[in-house]
Every structure is written in C-alpha cells, then in structure tokens.
Scaffold this motif. Structure first.
Motif, PDB file in Angstrom:
ATOM      1  N   ASP A  67      11.099  -1.670   0.672  1.00  0.00           N
ATOM      2  CA  ASP A  67       9.734  -1.801   0.145  1.00  0.00           C
ATOM      3  C   ASP A  67       9.480  -3.162  -0.479  1.00  0.00           C
ATOM      4  OD1 ASP A  67      11.196  -1.549  -2.184  1.00  0.00           O
ATOM      5  OD2 ASP A  67       9.940   0.023  -3.048  1.00  0.00           O
ATOM      6  N   GLU A  68      10.451  -4.070  -0.423  1.00  0.00           N
ATOM      7  CA  GLU A  68      10.271  -5.395  -0.996  1.00  0.00           C
ATOM      8  C   GLU A  68       9.061  -6.135  -0.427  1.00  0.00           C
ATOM      9  OE1 GLU A  68      12.809  -9.427  -1.830  1.00  0.00           O
ATOM     10  OE2 GLU A  68      13.860  -7.503  -1.708  1.00  0.00           O
ATOM     11  N   PRO A  69       8.774  -6.017   0.887  1.00  0.00           N
ATOM     12  CA  PRO A  69       7.579  -6.699   1.402  1.00  0.00           C
ATOM     13  C   PRO A  69       6.275  -6.225   0.748  1.00  0.00           C
ATOM     14  CG  PRO A  69       8.993  -6.023   3.213  1.00  0.00           C
ATOM     15  CD  PRO A  69       9.553  -5.419   1.965  1.00  0.00           C
ATOM     16  N   LEU A  70       6.307  -5.077   0.073  1.00  0.00           N
ATOM     17  CA  LEU A  70       5.099  -4.569  -0.572  1.00  0.00           C
ATOM     18  C   LEU A  70       4.940  -5.074  -2.004  1.00  0.00           C
ATOM     19  CD1 LEU A  70       5.340  -0.825   0.540  1.00  0.00           C
ATOM     20  CD2 LEU A  70       4.049  -2.669   1.617  1.00  0.00           C
ATOM     21  N   LEU A  71       5.990  -5.654  -2.565  1.00  0.00           N
ATOM     22  CA  LEU A  71       5.980  -5.998  -3.985  1.00  0.00           C
ATOM     23  C   LEU A  71       5.108  -7.198  -4.326  1.00  0.00           C
ATOM     24  CD1 LEU A  71       9.758  -5.404  -4.812  1.00  0.00           C
ATOM     25  CD2 LEU A  71       7.827  -3.834  -5.097  1.00  0.00           C
ATOM     26  N   LEU A  75      -3.011  -6.722  -4.177  1.00  0.00           N
ATOM     27  CA  LEU A  75      -3.496  -5.362  -3.962  1.00  0.00           C
ATOM     28  C   LEU A  75      -4.495  -5.276  -2.811  1.00  0.00           C
ATOM     29  CD1 LEU A  75      -3.462  -2.410  -4.790  1.00  0.00           C
ATOM     30  CD2 LEU A  75      -5.239  -2.933  -6.471  1.00  0.00           C
ATOM     31  N   GLU A  76      -5.328  -6.276  -2.653  1.00  0.00           N
ATOM     32  CA  GLU A  76      -6.340  -6.231  -1.590  1.00  0.00           C
ATOM     33  C   GLU A  76      -5.732  -6.352  -0.178  1.00  0.00           C
ATOM     34  OE1 GLU A  76      -6.379 -10.457  -3.326  1.00  0.00           O
ATOM     35  OE2 GLU A  76      -6.418  -8.422  -4.135  1.00  0.00           O
ATOM     36  N   HIS A  77      -4.441  -6.693  -0.083  1.00  0.00           N
ATOM     37  CA  HIS A  77      -3.754  -6.781   1.213  1.00  0.00           C
ATOM     38  C   HIS A  77      -2.632  -5.752   1.351  1.00  0.00           C
ATOM     39  CE1 HIS A  77      -5.954 -10.401   2.136  1.00  0.00           C
ATOM     40  NE2 HIS A  77      -5.565 -10.937   0.994  1.00  0.00           N
ATOM     41  N   GLY A  79      -2.684  -2.479   1.816  1.00  0.00           N
ATOM     42  CA  GLY A  79      -2.865  -1.529   2.910  1.00  0.00           C
ATOM     43  C   GLY A  79      -2.411  -2.091   4.239  1.00  0.00           C
ATOM     44  N   GLY A  80      -2.788  -3.319   4.520  1.00  0.00           N
ATOM     45  CA  GLY A  80      -2.387  -3.958   5.764  1.00  0.00           C
ATOM     46  C   GLY A  80      -0.887  -4.161   5.845  1.00  0.00           C
ATOM     47  N   ARG A  81      -0.297  -4.564   4.730  1.00  0.00           N
ATOM     48  CA  ARG A  81       1.156  -4.794   4.719  1.00  0.00           C
ATOM     49  C   ARG A  81       1.917  -3.478   4.890  1.00  0.00           C
ATOM     50  NH1 ARG A  81       5.000  -6.102   6.644  1.00  0.00           N
ATOM     51  NH2 ARG A  81       6.802  -6.958   5.610  1.00  0.00           N
ATOM     52  N   LEU A  82       1.429  -2.414   4.256  1.00  0.00           N
ATOM     53  CA  LEU A  82       2.056  -1.107   4.391  1.00  0.00           C
ATOM     54  C   LEU A  82       1.986  -0.639   5.850  1.00  0.00           C
ATOM     55  CD1 LEU A  82       3.398   1.433   3.268  1.00  0.00           C
ATOM     56  CD2 LEU A  82       1.121   2.234   2.582  1.00  0.00           C
ATOM     57  N   ALA A  83       0.845  -0.796   6.477  1.00  0.00           N
ATOM     58  CA  ALA A  83       0.689  -0.408   7.879  1.00  0.00           C
ATOM     59  C   ALA A  83       1.639  -1.207   8.763  1.00  0.00           C
ATOM     60  CB  ALA A  83      -0.758  -0.613   8.330  1.00  0.00           C
ATOM     61  N   ALA A 123       6.261   6.711  -5.218  1.00  0.00           N
ATOM     62  CA  ALA A 123       6.663   5.909  -6.385  1.00  0.00           C
ATOM     63  C   ALA A 123       6.415   4.409  -6.215  1.00  0.00           C
ATOM     64  CB  ALA A 123       8.118   6.195  -6.750  1.00  0.00           C
ATOM     65  N   PRO A 124       6.822   3.794  -5.090  1.00  0.00           N
ATOM     66  CA  PRO A 124       6.557   2.348  -4.959  1.00  0.00           C
ATOM     67  C   PRO A 124       5.065   2.011  -4.966  1.00  0.00           C
ATOM     68  CG  PRO A 124       8.136   3.065  -3.305  1.00  0.00           C
ATOM     69  CD  PRO A 124       7.607   4.296  -3.966  1.00  0.00           C
ATOM     70  N   LEU A 125       4.263   2.862  -4.335  1.00  0.00           N
ATOM     71  CA  LEU A 125       2.814   2.611  -4.336  1.00  0.00           C
ATOM     72  C   LEU A 125       2.243   2.831  -5.732  1.00  0.00           C
ATOM     73  CD1 LEU A 125       1.881   4.299  -0.955  1.00  0.00           C
ATOM     74  CD2 LEU A 125       1.877   1.836  -1.464  1.00  0.00           C
ATOM     75  N   ARG A 126       2.693   3.879  -6.398  1.00  0.00           N
ATOM     76  CA  ARG A 126       2.202   4.195  -7.751  1.00  0.00           C
ATOM     77  C   ARG A 126       2.462   3.034  -8.711  1.00  0.00           C
ATOM     78  NH1 ARG A 126       0.123   4.239 -11.640  1.00  0.00           N
ATOM     79  NH2 ARG A 126      -0.194   5.846 -13.196  1.00  0.00           N
TER      80      ARG A 126
END
Length: 185
Positions: A67-71, A75-77, A79-83, A123-126
C-alpha cells in the motif's frame, strides 16, 4: 516430490507444498494426502505439525498488497492510484485471494478473509481520510475494491477483462474517488 530428513525440513516441505496447492486448487480441492505426497511426507505428519488442514491453510495463506504507493498520493488522486494498484495486481496475491474466497465456507477462513479485508483495504484508506464519515467512505471504497477483484478473479467478467487497462483504471479510479472524497453538505 521432496525427500526430507529432519522434522524442520519436513515441516518446511509441508508448508511449501500446501501453500502452492492451496493457491492452485483452493481449500476444498486440496487434501491432506495430496499435501503430504507433494512434500514427500506421511499424512500423519501434516496433522502432527499443523493440527488441521484449516490451520495449515491459515498459516500459509496471507494476502499482502504493497500500500506504499497510496501513502504519498494527494487525496484528490487517491482513487485513481488505488484503481491502478488493483488492476495491476496479480500473481501470488490473486492465488491467495482466490484461495481465501473459495475457503470462506470455513469459519476460521472466513474470519481471516474478514481480517484481511480490514487490514489490507479499510485500515490503509481510513488512515488517509478525515471527517465524520471517513470510516464509512473507507469501507465503501474497500467494498468497491473487493468487488473489482471478485469480478476480475473469481467470476472472470469477460467484459471487464477485455477492457483496455487504462480505461478500466480510469473508470474505477473515478468510482473510488467519488466514494473517497467527502461531500460538502
């Protein structure tokens, strides 16, 4: 088939054979006898070392996602990174996910699946979200993530599988972003 000499190598051989078989065949189609045969061990040793097929499954099946790429994504990007992360995911993560889903009829495995969902998605998203409905938004995005993996890996949705990966990522990114971004009331 592996030939083993000591109980440590026997245990390791059983663990390795079980992990591979569970990923390839799932929980219900993998037998203790088959695990033992692949490990070059007696079926009684499988039970002696791991107590049950369920406990061996739980010891070998751990779904991890980096999940490091999400850290560091704004916030505005997010969703795209998660996808993007989910659409590119595969390999052993896919095998473990499928094994957990297919074994979810067993209470202990269902609990592991629930814990995995909580730890890997919610948890990571929260941690990235704020506001009074942050937990709900994280859970909704996690459910959307699980649904995407289910559609791609469990049912093999041909329409999604045929889609251009960039378009699939873009569309799911917009869905995720709509859930993750707080609404102004």
């Amino acid at each position: 088939m592996l030939q083993t000499g000591s109980s440590v190598t026997t245990r390791e051989a059983i663990h390795s054979a079980a992990a591979r078989l569970f990923r390839e065949q799932g929980f219900s189609r993998t037998t203790v006898r088959r695990i033992a045969a692949e490990a070059g061990a007696d079926p009684a040793l499988v039970i002696r070392h791991f107590k049950s097929k369920e406990l061996l499954f739980l010891e070998t099946m751990h779904l991890t996602i980096d999940d490091e790429p999400l850290l560091d994504v704004p916030l505005e990007h997010l969703g795209g990174r998660l996808a993007e992360l989910l659409v590119q995911l595969g390999g052993s993560a896919q095998g473990v996910f499928l094994a957990l889903v297919h074994g979810s009829g067993e209470p202990q495995i269902r609990e592991r699946l629930r814990d995995t969902h909580e730890q890997l998605f919610v948890a990571p998203l929260r941690r990235r979200l704020s506001g009074p409905d942050a937990d709900v938004r994280a859970r909704m995005a996690a459910a959307l993530a699980g649904g995407l993996l289910y559609a791609l890996w469990v049912v093999g949705d041909e329409g999604l599988l045929r889609m251009d990966r960039t378009e699939l990522t873009s569309r799911y990114g917009a869905l995720f972003q709509g859930v993750l971004t707080p609404r102004n009331h």
